[in-house]
Write a protein that holds these residues in place. Structure first.
Motif, PDB file in Angstrom:
ATOM      1  N   ASN A  54       0.817  -1.219   0.000  1.00  0.00           N
ATOM      2  CA  ASN A  54       0.000   0.000   0.000  1.00  0.00           C
ATOM      3  C   ASN A  54       0.847   1.263   0.000  1.00  0.00           C
ATOM      4  O   ASN A  54       0.470   2.258  -0.626  1.00  0.00           O
ATOM      5  CB  ASN A  54      -0.981  -0.004   1.157  1.00  0.00           C
ATOM      6  CG  ASN A  54      -2.075  -1.054   1.025  1.00  0.00           C
ATOM      7  OD1 ASN A  54      -2.623  -1.513   2.023  1.00  0.00           O
ATOM      8  ND2 ASN A  54      -2.416  -1.466  -0.194  1.00  0.00           N
ATOM      9  N   LEU A  55       1.998   1.232   0.667  1.00  0.00           N
ATOM     10  CA  LEU A  55       2.907   2.387   0.613  1.00  0.00           C
ATOM     11  C   LEU A  55       3.444   2.581  -0.800  1.00  0.00           C
ATOM     12  O   LEU A  55       3.478   3.702  -1.318  1.00  0.00           O
ATOM     13  CB  LEU A  55       4.059   2.216   1.601  1.00  0.00           C
ATOM     14  CG  LEU A  55       3.723   2.420   3.061  1.00  0.00           C
ATOM     15  CD1 LEU A  55       4.894   2.003   3.953  1.00  0.00           C
ATOM     16  CD2 LEU A  55       3.356   3.879   3.322  1.00  0.00           C
ATOM     17  N   VAL A  56       3.848   1.489  -1.433  1.00  0.00           N
ATOM     18  CA  VAL A  56       4.345   1.580  -2.800  1.00  0.00           C
ATOM     19  C   VAL A  56       3.221   2.008  -3.740  1.00  0.00           C
ATOM     20  O   VAL A  56       3.432   2.860  -4.621  1.00  0.00           O
ATOM     21  CB  VAL A  56       4.979   0.245  -3.246  1.00  0.00           C
ATOM     22  CG1 VAL A  56       5.316   0.255  -4.732  1.00  0.00           C
ATOM     23  CG2 VAL A  56       6.227  -0.051  -2.417  1.00  0.00           C
ATOM     24  N   GLU A  57       2.031   1.460  -3.556  1.00  0.00           N
ATOM     25  CA  GLU A  57       0.888   1.857  -4.386  1.00  0.00           C
ATOM     26  C   GLU A  57       0.611   3.353  -4.272  1.00  0.00           C
ATOM     27  O   GLU A  57       0.315   4.009  -5.267  1.00  0.00           O
ATOM     28  CB  GLU A  57      -0.377   1.103  -3.971  1.00  0.00           C
ATOM     29  CG  GLU A  57      -0.464  -0.312  -4.449  1.00  0.00           C
ATOM     30  CD  GLU A  57      -1.835  -0.882  -4.144  1.00  0.00           C
ATOM     31  OE1 GLU A  57      -2.651  -0.980  -5.079  1.00  0.00           O
ATOM     32  OE2 GLU A  57      -2.086  -1.220  -2.969  1.00  0.00           O
ATOM     33  N   THR A  58       0.698   3.860  -3.069  1.00  0.00           N
ATOM     34  CA  THR A  58       0.456   5.288  -2.862  1.00  0.00           C
ATOM     35  C   THR A  58       1.485   6.117  -3.622  1.00  0.00           C
ATOM     36  O   THR A  58       1.129   7.095  -4.296  1.00  0.00           O
ATOM     37  CB  THR A  58       0.481   5.619  -1.356  1.00  0.00           C
ATOM     38  OG1 THR A  58      -0.543   4.845  -0.705  1.00  0.00           O
ATOM     39  CG2 THR A  58       0.244   7.094  -1.107  1.00  0.00           C
ATOM     40  N   ALA A  59       2.750   5.713  -3.535  1.00  0.00           N
ATOM     41  CA  ALA A  59       3.802   6.427  -4.264  1.00  0.00           C
ATOM     42  C   ALA A  59       3.580   6.336  -5.777  1.00  0.00           C
ATOM     43  O   ALA A  59       3.710   7.346  -6.493  1.00  0.00           O
ATOM     44  CB  ALA A  59       5.175   5.874  -3.890  1.00  0.00           C
ATOM     45  N   LEU A  60       3.236   5.157  -6.258  1.00  0.00           N
ATOM     46  CA  LEU A  60       2.985   4.992  -7.688  1.00  0.00           C
ATOM     47  C   LEU A  60       1.773   5.806  -8.133  1.00  0.00           C
ATOM     48  O   LEU A  60       1.787   6.406  -9.217  1.00  0.00           O
ATOM     49  CB  LEU A  60       2.788   3.512  -8.022  1.00  0.00           C
ATOM     50  CG  LEU A  60       4.014   2.612  -7.812  1.00  0.00           C
ATOM     51  CD1 LEU A  60       3.639   1.149  -8.028  1.00  0.00           C
ATOM     52  CD2 LEU A  60       5.163   3.025  -8.698  1.00  0.00           C
ATOM     53  N   ALA A  61       0.735   5.829  -7.303  1.00  0.00           N
ATOM     54  CA  ALA A  61      -0.451   6.632  -7.633  1.00  0.00           C
ATOM     55  C   ALA A  61      -0.095   8.108  -7.757  1.00  0.00           C
ATOM     56  O   ALA A  61      -0.564   8.784  -8.682  1.00  0.00           O
ATOM     57  CB  ALA A  61      -1.538   6.432  -6.576  1.00  0.00           C
ATOM     58  N   ARG A  96      -8.848  -1.368   4.941  1.00  0.00           N
ATOM     59  CA  ARG A  96      -7.640  -1.780   5.663  1.00  0.00           C
ATOM     60  C   ARG A  96      -7.731  -1.530   7.171  1.00  0.00           C
ATOM     61  O   ARG A  96      -7.337  -2.404   7.950  1.00  0.00           O
ATOM     62  CB  ARG A  96      -6.400  -1.065   5.114  1.00  0.00           C
ATOM     63  CG  ARG A  96      -5.759  -1.670   3.874  1.00  0.00           C
ATOM     64  CD  ARG A  96      -5.172  -3.048   4.092  1.00  0.00           C
ATOM     65  NE  ARG A  96      -4.277  -3.155   5.218  1.00  0.00           N
ATOM     66  CZ  ARG A  96      -2.982  -2.890   5.203  1.00  0.00           C
ATOM     67  NH1 ARG A  96      -2.407  -2.511   4.087  1.00  0.00           N
ATOM     68  NH2 ARG A  96      -2.251  -3.010   6.284  1.00  0.00           N
ATOM     69  N   PRO A  97      -8.252  -0.391   7.655  1.00  0.00           N
ATOM     70  CA  PRO A  97      -8.352  -0.218   9.110  1.00  0.00           C
ATOM     71  C   PRO A  97      -9.204  -1.298   9.775  1.00  0.00           C
ATOM     72  O   PRO A  97      -8.852  -1.788  10.849  1.00  0.00           O
ATOM     73  CB  PRO A  97      -8.986   1.169   9.270  1.00  0.00           C
ATOM     74  CG  PRO A  97      -8.577   1.898   8.032  1.00  0.00           C
ATOM     75  CD  PRO A  97      -8.612   0.845   6.947  1.00  0.00           C
ATOM     76  N   ARG A  98     -10.296  -1.693   9.146  1.00  0.00           N
ATOM     77  CA  ARG A  98     -11.136  -2.773   9.702  1.00  0.00           C
ATOM     78  C   ARG A  98     -10.384  -4.098   9.722  1.00  0.00           C
ATOM     79  O   ARG A  98     -10.461  -4.854  10.684  1.00  0.00           O
ATOM     80  CB  ARG A  98     -12.419  -2.918   8.891  1.00  0.00           C
ATOM     81  CG  ARG A  98     -13.371  -1.779   9.092  1.00  0.00           C
ATOM     82  CD  ARG A  98     -14.620  -1.986   8.280  1.00  0.00           C
ATOM     83  NE  ARG A  98     -15.471  -0.809   8.374  1.00  0.00           N
ATOM     84  CZ  ARG A  98     -16.566  -0.641   7.698  1.00  0.00           C
ATOM     85  NH1 ARG A  98     -16.986  -1.576   6.867  1.00  0.00           N
ATOM     86  NH2 ARG A  98     -17.279   0.445   7.841  1.00  0.00           N
TER      87      ARG A  98
END
Length: 142
Positions: A54-61, A96-98
């Motif tokens: 998810n961190l990488v996805e955020t950067a790619l987004a 994800r939080p759930r």
């Protein structure tokens, strides 16, 4: 659309797609089939892997959004870019939080029923894969 911006956004989109396919649809289900991997161990590994993904996805987004915005996109490309960003945001902010709260309980030793949150995450991942494919193809045609 500017060809350099389209090329960058397209390449990053397909890298993103490959990561989602490899982690969400290959690694995640297979890890629980490995000998000796218990539910708590699998959840612990999954949390680490999906946090990193998810961190990488955020950067790619961010890279895709910046490249698309800088390239003067047609409306279709802008719309599909916004759609994939909204899907990622929904996963990160709502699902994800759930899942993390549930896995905290399981890792603390609580006996919990199967999670429907995983079904929501998989559904969003499936739609995100389709939207990433549409975005990549749209960028190649732009």
């Amino acid at each position: 659309m500017n060809t350099t911006a389209a090329a960058i956004a397209s390449a990053v989109t397909f890298v993103w797609l490959g990561m989602v396919l490899a982690i969400s649809f290959l690694e995640a289900p297979l890890k629980f089939r490995a000998p000796g991997v218990t539910i708590p161990i699998g959840l612990g590994i999954g949390r680490l892997v999906f946090r990193a993904l998810n961190l990488v996805e955020t950067a790619l987004a961010v890279v895709v959004i910046v490249a698309v915005a800088a390239g003067g996109p047609p409306a279709r490309v802008a719309g599909v870019t916004a759609a994939v960003a909204v899907l990622l945001l929904a996963q990160l902010a709502f699902v994800r939080p759930r899942l993390n709260r549930r896995s905290d309980m399981v890792l603390a030793g609580e006996d919990r029923p199967r999670s429907r949150g995983h079904l929501a995450y998989v559904a969003l991942e499936t739609v995100k894969v389709a939207v990433l494919i549409a975005l990549g193809v749209s960028l190649l045609a732009a």
